[in-house]
Design a protein around this motif. Structure first.
Motif, PDB file in Angstrom:
ATOM      1  N   ARG A  76       0.821  -1.209   0.000  1.00  0.00           N
ATOM      2  CA  ARG A  76       0.000   0.000   0.000  1.00  0.00           C
ATOM      3  C   ARG A  76       0.853   1.257   0.000  1.00  0.00           C
ATOM      4  O   ARG A  76       0.341   2.345  -0.234  1.00  0.00           O
ATOM      5  N   PHE A  77       2.140   1.120   0.282  1.00  0.00           N
ATOM      6  CA  PHE A  77       2.992   2.287   0.419  1.00  0.00           C
ATOM      7  C   PHE A  77       4.139   2.328  -0.587  1.00  0.00           C
ATOM      8  O   PHE A  77       4.747   3.372  -0.770  1.00  0.00           O
ATOM      9  N   ILE A  78       4.442   1.205  -1.209  1.00  0.00           N
ATOM     10  CA  ILE A  78       5.586   1.113  -2.108  1.00  0.00           C
ATOM     11  C   ILE A  78       5.167   0.420  -3.394  1.00  0.00           C
ATOM     12  O   ILE A  78       4.365  -0.503  -3.379  1.00  0.00           O
ATOM     13  N   VAL A  79       5.756   0.865  -4.497  1.00  0.00           N
ATOM     14  CA  VAL A  79       5.549   0.202  -5.773  1.00  0.00           C
ATOM     15  C   VAL A  79       6.770  -0.669  -6.047  1.00  0.00           C
ATOM     16  O   VAL A  79       7.900  -0.193  -5.953  1.00  0.00           O
ATOM     17  N   ALA A  80       6.535  -1.926  -6.347  1.00  0.00           N
ATOM     18  CA  ALA A  80       7.621  -2.824  -6.734  1.00  0.00           C
ATOM     19  C   ALA A  80       7.576  -2.964  -8.247  1.00  0.00           C
ATOM     20  O   ALA A  80       6.525  -3.218  -8.827  1.00  0.00           O
ATOM     21  N   ALA A  81       8.717  -2.760  -8.886  1.00  0.00           N
ATOM     22  CA  ALA A  81       8.782  -2.831 -10.339  1.00  0.00           C
ATOM     23  C   ALA A  81      10.122  -3.434 -10.746  1.00  0.00           C
ATOM     24  O   ALA A  81      11.106  -3.315 -10.019  1.00  0.00           O
ATOM     25  N   ASP A 116      17.057   8.054  -4.846  1.00  0.00           N
ATOM     26  CA  ASP A 116      16.979   7.569  -3.463  1.00  0.00           C
ATOM     27  C   ASP A 116      15.761   6.679  -3.242  1.00  0.00           C
ATOM     28  O   ASP A 116      15.069   6.796  -2.237  1.00  0.00           O
ATOM     29  N   ASP A 117      15.480   5.820  -4.220  1.00  0.00           N
ATOM     30  CA  ASP A 117      14.364   4.866  -4.153  1.00  0.00           C
ATOM     31  C   ASP A 117      13.004   5.545  -4.027  1.00  0.00           C
ATOM     32  O   ASP A 117      12.075   4.999  -3.447  1.00  0.00           O
ATOM     33  N   VAL A 118      12.884   6.762  -4.553  1.00  0.00           N
ATOM     34  CA  VAL A 118      11.613   7.480  -4.566  1.00  0.00           C
ATOM     35  C   VAL A 118      11.349   7.935  -5.995  1.00  0.00           C
ATOM     36  O   VAL A 118      12.185   8.584  -6.618  1.00  0.00           O
ATOM     37  N   LEU A 119      10.170   7.586  -6.512  1.00  0.00           N
ATOM     38  CA  LEU A 119       9.745   8.013  -7.846  1.00  0.00           C
ATOM     39  C   LEU A 119       9.049   9.361  -7.711  1.00  0.00           C
ATOM     40  O   LEU A 119       8.111   9.499  -6.934  1.00  0.00           O
ATOM     41  N   ARG A 120       9.530  10.345  -8.457  1.00  0.00           N
ATOM     42  CA  ARG A 120       8.906  11.670  -8.464  1.00  0.00           C
ATOM     43  C   ARG A 120       8.401  11.930  -9.880  1.00  0.00           C
ATOM     44  O   ARG A 120       9.110  11.677 -10.845  1.00  0.00           O
ATOM     45  N   MET A 121       7.184  12.457  -9.946  1.00  0.00           N
ATOM     46  CA  MET A 121       6.546  12.671 -11.242  1.00  0.00           C
ATOM     47  C   MET A 121       5.751  13.968 -11.198  1.00  0.00           C
ATOM     48  O   MET A 121       5.206  14.335 -10.167  1.00  0.00           O
ATOM     49  N   ARG A 122       5.691  14.647 -12.338  1.00  0.00           N
ATOM     50  CA  ARG A 122       4.966  15.905 -12.457  1.00  0.00           C
ATOM     51  C   ARG A 122       3.864  15.726 -13.504  1.00  0.00           C
ATOM     52  O   ARG A 122       4.084  15.113 -14.539  1.00  0.00           O
ATOM     53  N   ALA A 123       2.672  16.273 -13.202  1.00  0.00           N
ATOM     54  CA  ALA A 123       1.542  16.174 -14.125  1.00  0.00           C
ATOM     55  C   ALA A 123       0.795  17.502 -14.166  1.00  0.00           C
ATOM     56  O   ALA A 123       0.818  18.271 -13.209  1.00  0.00           O
ATOM     57  N   PRO A 144      -1.170   2.222  -4.157  1.00  0.00           N
ATOM     58  CA  PRO A 144      -0.173   2.702  -3.210  1.00  0.00           C
ATOM     59  C   PRO A 144      -0.357   4.202  -2.972  1.00  0.00           C
ATOM     60  O   PRO A 144      -0.584   4.973  -3.896  1.00  0.00           O
ATOM     61  N   TYR A 145      -0.272   4.582  -1.718  1.00  0.00           N
ATOM     62  CA  TYR A 145      -0.532   5.957  -1.315  1.00  0.00           C
ATOM     63  C   TYR A 145       0.548   6.895  -1.845  1.00  0.00           C
ATOM     64  O   TYR A 145       1.726   6.617  -1.729  1.00  0.00           O
ATOM     65  N   LEU A 146       0.108   7.981  -2.433  1.00  0.00           N
ATOM     66  CA  LEU A 146       1.024   8.957  -3.008  1.00  0.00           C
ATOM     67  C   LEU A 146       1.240  10.112  -2.042  1.00  0.00           C
ATOM     68  O   LEU A 146       0.366  10.446  -1.250  1.00  0.00           O
ATOM     69  N   THR A 147       2.390  10.735  -2.166  1.00  0.00           N
ATOM     70  CA  THR A 147       2.659  11.959  -1.434  1.00  0.00           C
ATOM     71  C   THR A 147       2.607  13.093  -2.442  1.00  0.00           C
ATOM     72  O   THR A 147       3.322  13.077  -3.441  1.00  0.00           O
ATOM     73  N   ILE A 148       1.745  14.057  -2.195  1.00  0.00           N
ATOM     74  CA  ILE A 148       1.649  15.214  -3.088  1.00  0.00           C
ATOM     75  C   ILE A 148       2.636  16.243  -2.556  1.00  0.00           C
ATOM     76  O   ILE A 148       2.449  16.807  -1.491  1.00  0.00           O
ATOM     77  N   GLU A 149       3.704  16.459  -3.323  1.00  0.00           N
ATOM     78  CA  GLU A 149       4.763  17.353  -2.863  1.00  0.00           C
ATOM     79  C   GLU A 149       4.454  18.814  -3.175  1.00  0.00           C
ATOM     80  O   GLU A 149       4.711  19.682  -2.356  1.00  0.00           O
ATOM     81  N   GLU A 172       3.162  17.739  -8.295  1.00  0.00           N
ATOM     82  CA  GLU A 172       4.255  16.780  -8.246  1.00  0.00           C
ATOM     83  C   GLU A 172       3.915  15.764  -7.172  1.00  0.00           C
ATOM     84  O   GLU A 172       3.497  16.123  -6.078  1.00  0.00           O
ATOM     85  N   ILE A 173       4.088  14.499  -7.529  1.00  0.00           N
ATOM     86  CA  ILE A 173       3.819  13.427  -6.574  1.00  0.00           C
ATOM     87  C   ILE A 173       5.100  12.626  -6.367  1.00  0.00           C
ATOM     88  O   ILE A 173       6.003  12.646  -7.207  1.00  0.00           O
ATOM     89  N   SER A 174       5.147  11.921  -5.258  1.00  0.00           N
ATOM     90  CA  SER A 174       6.273  11.014  -5.021  1.00  0.00           C
ATOM     91  C   SER A 174       5.746   9.737  -4.393  1.00  0.00           C
ATOM     92  O   SER A 174       4.686   9.727  -3.759  1.00  0.00           O
ATOM     93  N   LEU A 175       6.510   8.686  -4.604  1.00  0.00           N
ATOM     94  CA  LEU A 175       6.116   7.369  -4.114  1.00  0.00           C
ATOM     95  C   LEU A 175       7.377   6.520  -3.974  1.00  0.00           C
ATOM     96  O   LEU A 175       8.181   6.462  -4.903  1.00  0.00           O
ATOM     97  N   PRO A 176       7.578   5.860  -2.823  1.00  0.00           N
ATOM     98  CA  PRO A 176       8.734   4.962  -2.691  1.00  0.00           C
ATOM     99  C   PRO A 176       8.629   3.798  -3.675  1.00  0.00           C
ATOM    100  O   PRO A 176       7.544   3.283  -3.935  1.00  0.00           O
ATOM    101  N   VAL A 177       9.781   3.405  -4.228  1.00  0.00           N
ATOM    102  CA  VAL A 177       9.822   2.362  -5.236  1.00  0.00           C
ATOM    103  C   VAL A 177      10.910   1.350  -4.856  1.00  0.00           C
ATOM    104  O   VAL A 177      11.992   1.722  -4.397  1.00  0.00           O
ATOM    105  N   VAL A 178      10.609   0.085  -5.070  1.00  0.00           N
ATOM    106  CA  VAL A 178      11.601  -0.977  -4.919  1.00  0.00           C
ATOM    107  C   VAL A 178      11.796  -1.588  -6.297  1.00  0.00           C
ATOM    108  O   VAL A 178      10.848  -2.114  -6.882  1.00  0.00           O
TER     109      VAL A 178
END
Length: 183
Positions: A76-81, A116-123, A144-149, A172-178
């Motif tokens: 719920r908190f991390i995206v595995a890819a 740093d294992d965090v995906l940041r994206m802008r839309a 998975p829960y997003l952080t709106i930066e 801009e959003i961020s999400l931890p990624v593994v």
């Protein structure tokens, strides 16, 4: 040399006896007592360590259940890819679906950057106030829960028409990624 008087001989004998007792004390009795004391302290420390280890061993099933629950919740908190491109594409699709589900219009979604294992994206999207509210609720409540930066809202048409119109929203959003490659 003259011979010692009885009193002097007794004094010398007592002195030699005291010296002998002191040497025996220092060489035999003190080390034995010290060893006994050290062994008692070591025994107490080992007993305390044993009790602590017994508590830890007793808590293993509980810790295992907690670890399994945390592992289940991790999704719920991390995206595995498998790689950064897949993680970015997955998040782009999610953002696209979320914006469209609220009735908004997607303007642009930039490729995500992983640092740093965090995906940041802008839309950027065109939304009404109700659609923006629904979008924010949806983004923060769907795993998975997003952080709106950052969130920037431009409502230029409101100045012209005098009422709230469709707004230009960029975030801009961020999400931890593994990533599978990093392990």
């Amino acid at each position: 040399m003259r011979s010692l008087a009885d009193r002097e001989r007794k004094f010398v004998a007592v002195f030699i006896l005291c010296l002998f007792v002191g040497v025996v004390w220092l060489l035999v009795v003190a080390p034995v007592l010290s060893g006994i004391s050290e062994r008692r302290e070591r025994k107490m420390a080992l007993s305390q360590q044993f009790q602590a280890n017994q508590r830890i061993i007793g808590s293993i099933p509980r810790l295992r259940r907690q670890a399994e629950q945390q592992k289940e919740a991790l999704g719920r908190f991390i995206v595995a890819a498998p790689n950064a491109q897949t993680a970015s594409a997955t998040m782009q699709e999610r953002l696209q679906r979320t914006i469209e589900a609220t009735g908004g219009e997607t303007r642009a979604i930039e490729d995500g950057q992983i640092a740093d294992d965090v995906l940041r994206m802008r839309a950027t999207a065109r939304l009404t106030l109700a659609q923006l509210t629904a979008l924010l609720v949806h983004m923060q409540n769907e795993p998975p829960y997003l952080t709106i930066e950052t969130l920037n809202v431009t409502a230029d048409q409101a100045l012209v028409s005098g009422r709230l119109e469709i707004m230009e929203v960029s975030f801009e959003i961020s999400l931890p990624v593994v990533l599978a490659q990093s392990h």
